[in-house]
Design a protein around this motif. Sequence first.
Motif, short mmCIF file in Angstrom:
data_model
loop_
_atom_site.label_atom_id
_atom_site.label_comp_id
_atom_site.label_asym_id
_atom_site.label_seq_id
_atom_site.Cartn_x
_atom_site.Cartn_y
_atom_site.Cartn_z
N VAL A 16 0.85 -1.19 0.00
CA VAL A 16 0.00 0.00 0.00
C VAL A 16 0.88 1.23 0.00
CG1 VAL A 16 -1.79 1.30 1.24
CG2 VAL A 16 -1.83 -1.22 1.24
N LEU A 17 0.57 2.20 -0.85
CA LEU A 17 1.30 3.46 -0.89
C LEU A 17 0.37 4.58 -0.45
CD1 LEU A 17 3.88 5.04 -1.65
CD2 LEU A 17 2.94 5.27 -3.97
N ASP A 18 0.82 5.35 0.54
CA ASP A 18 0.06 6.49 1.08
C ASP A 18 0.77 7.76 0.67
OD1 ASP A 18 -1.29 8.37 2.62
OD2 ASP A 18 -0.48 7.66 4.53
N VAL A 19 0.18 8.50 -0.26
CA VAL A 19 0.79 9.72 -0.79
C VAL A 19 0.27 10.93 -0.02
CG1 VAL A 19 1.18 11.14 -2.85
CG2 VAL A 19 0.95 8.65 -3.07
N GLY A 20 1.19 11.69 0.58
CA GLY A 20 0.80 12.79 1.47
C GLY A 20 0.47 12.25 2.84
N THR A 21 1.37 11.45 3.40
CA THR A 21 1.06 10.65 4.58
C THR A 21 0.82 11.46 5.85
OG1 THR A 21 1.73 8.62 5.76
CG2 THR A 21 3.47 10.25 5.27
N GLY A 22 1.45 12.65 5.99
CA GLY A 22 1.25 13.45 7.20
C GLY A 22 1.66 12.70 8.45
N SER A 23 0.74 12.49 9.36
CA SER A 23 1.02 11.78 10.61
C SER A 23 1.18 10.28 10.42
CB SER A 23 -0.10 12.03 11.63
OG SER A 23 -1.32 11.51 11.15
N ASP A 42 6.69 17.22 3.09
CA ASP A 42 7.05 18.00 4.28
C ASP A 42 7.92 17.14 5.20
OD1 ASP A 42 7.31 19.58 6.49
OD2 ASP A 42 5.17 19.92 6.78
N PRO A 43 9.20 17.44 5.33
CA PRO A 43 10.09 16.58 6.14
C PRO A 43 9.72 16.53 7.61
CG PRO A 43 11.20 18.63 5.54
CD PRO A 43 9.94 18.59 4.76
N ILE A 44 9.01 17.55 8.12
CA ILE A 44 8.67 17.56 9.55
C ILE A 44 7.71 16.44 9.91
CG2 ILE A 44 6.65 19.07 9.48
CD1 ILE A 44 7.78 20.53 11.90
N THR A 45 6.97 15.93 8.93
CA THR A 45 5.98 14.88 9.22
C THR A 45 6.61 13.51 9.38
OG1 THR A 45 5.54 14.32 6.90
CG2 THR A 45 4.29 16.15 7.83
N ILE A 46 7.77 13.27 8.78
CA ILE A 46 8.32 11.92 8.73
C ILE A 46 8.64 11.35 10.11
CG2 ILE A 46 10.09 10.44 7.73
CD1 ILE A 46 8.01 11.68 5.75
N PRO A 47 9.38 12.07 10.98
CA PRO A 47 9.62 11.51 12.32
C PRO A 47 8.34 11.33 13.12
CG PRO A 47 10.44 13.78 12.16
CD PRO A 47 10.11 13.35 10.77
N ILE A 48 7.33 12.19 12.90
CA ILE A 48 6.06 12.03 13.60
C ILE A 48 5.38 10.74 13.16
CG2 ILE A 48 3.75 13.03 13.91
CD1 ILE A 48 5.07 15.80 13.47
N ALA A 49 5.41 10.46 11.86
CA ALA A 49 4.82 9.23 11.35
C ALA A 49 5.53 8.00 11.92
CB ALA A 49 4.88 9.23 9.82
N TRP A 50 6.86 8.06 11.98
CA TRP A 50 7.61 6.93 12.56
C TRP A 50 7.23 6.72 14.03
CZ3 TRP A 50 9.66 3.16 10.13
CH2 TRP A 50 10.30 3.32 8.90
N GLU A 51 7.09 7.82 14.77
CA GLU A 51 6.70 7.71 16.18
C GLU A 51 5.32 7.06 16.31
OE1 GLU A 51 6.95 11.55 17.98
OE2 GLU A 51 9.09 11.78 17.56
N ASN A 52 4.39 7.46 15.45
CA ASN A 52 3.06 6.87 15.51
C ASN A 52 3.08 5.38 15.17
OD1 ASN A 52 1.43 9.04 16.38
ND2 ASN A 52 1.45 9.94 14.34
N ALA A 53 3.93 4.99 14.21
CA ALA A 53 4.05 3.57 13.87
C ALA A 53 4.59 2.79 15.06
CB ALA A 53 4.97 3.40 12.66
N GLU A 54 5.57 3.39 15.76
CA GLU A 54 6.14 2.72 16.94
C GLU A 54 5.11 2.58 18.05
OE1 GLU A 54 9.97 3.19 19.98
OE2 GLU A 54 9.66 4.62 18.35
N ILE A 55 4.31 3.64 18.28
CA ILE A 55 3.26 3.59 19.29
C ILE A 55 2.30 2.44 19.02
CG2 ILE A 55 1.22 4.81 20.19
CD1 ILE A 55 2.78 7.42 19.81
N ASN A 56 2.04 2.18 17.73
CA ASN A 56 1.09 1.14 17.34
C ASN A 56 1.74 -0.24 17.24
OD1 ASN A 56 -1.79 2.22 16.50
ND2 ASN A 56 -0.30 3.81 15.97
#
Length: 268
Positions: free
Chosen positions: A129-136, A157-171
């Motif tokens: 699955v590819l999510d384009v404009g992934t944000g969080s 937006d590079p600022i979203t990438i670490p946030i997305a990784w953190e959310n993946a880790e939380i899950n």
Amino acid sequence: MLVYHLPGTFETREAQLDLLWEAGATGLEERAGTIRVYFDDRADLAPEVSDGEWRQEADQDWLAEFKANLRPVHAGRVTIVPPWLTGEVPAGQVALIIEPGMAFGTGHHATTRMAVEALGELELSGRTVLDVGTGSGVLAIAAALLGAGHARGLDIDPITIPIAWENAEINGVPQGRVSFAEGSLGLDSDAPEPACDVLVANLYAELHDLLAGEYAVTLRPGGPLILTGILGSKLALVSEALEREGFSQLQVRQDGEWVLLTARAPQG
């Protein structure tokens, strides 16, 4: 405390929310048709968000109030919750834990909710699955939790990438099942995105129109396409772009002024 009162809601002013963060906002809150924007000091605001009113108010813990008012979001098979509400996920539902922050995607917006619902209606087991404009990262993470073999999120937006990784880790989603990167489709012809089985994108209608050809190239023949972030008034723009590129089986869902459009990629 300095509060800027802006008429509208997160949905009606979504396109301008980033302008407030860029101006130095320390928090946003929606109350009764007004967006309350918290600042440490008065800021120069872009014309698009200059129709509000500055007010000096008594100090309060706006973050505590925000948390107290946030509720779980039910999106088909998935319930989207912040970390402090995981106990409220009904039995049998897939819990998607998202930490609210500057990268919008808590699930409360109609576009996010409809996209998660649409992903939950697909058989994703073992698929890419590819999510384009992934944000969080909410849609990529949802796909992984729903059984995708691998979900990849892209955002310019590079600022979203670490946030997305953190959310993946939380899950608890392992890196082998999800990945995030700065970028978009068609921006680097030397390193095109590999073909995917499912593509989901929560972007503005004009971007869908621009990227329709890239969607057709990136999706495997007959693969499901899920597009949202589309205002009802712009639906024709996106539909015509997809039909031009050979997409078929277009179906529309609407929630208020927002539309989700699903289709199937060209068969070769």
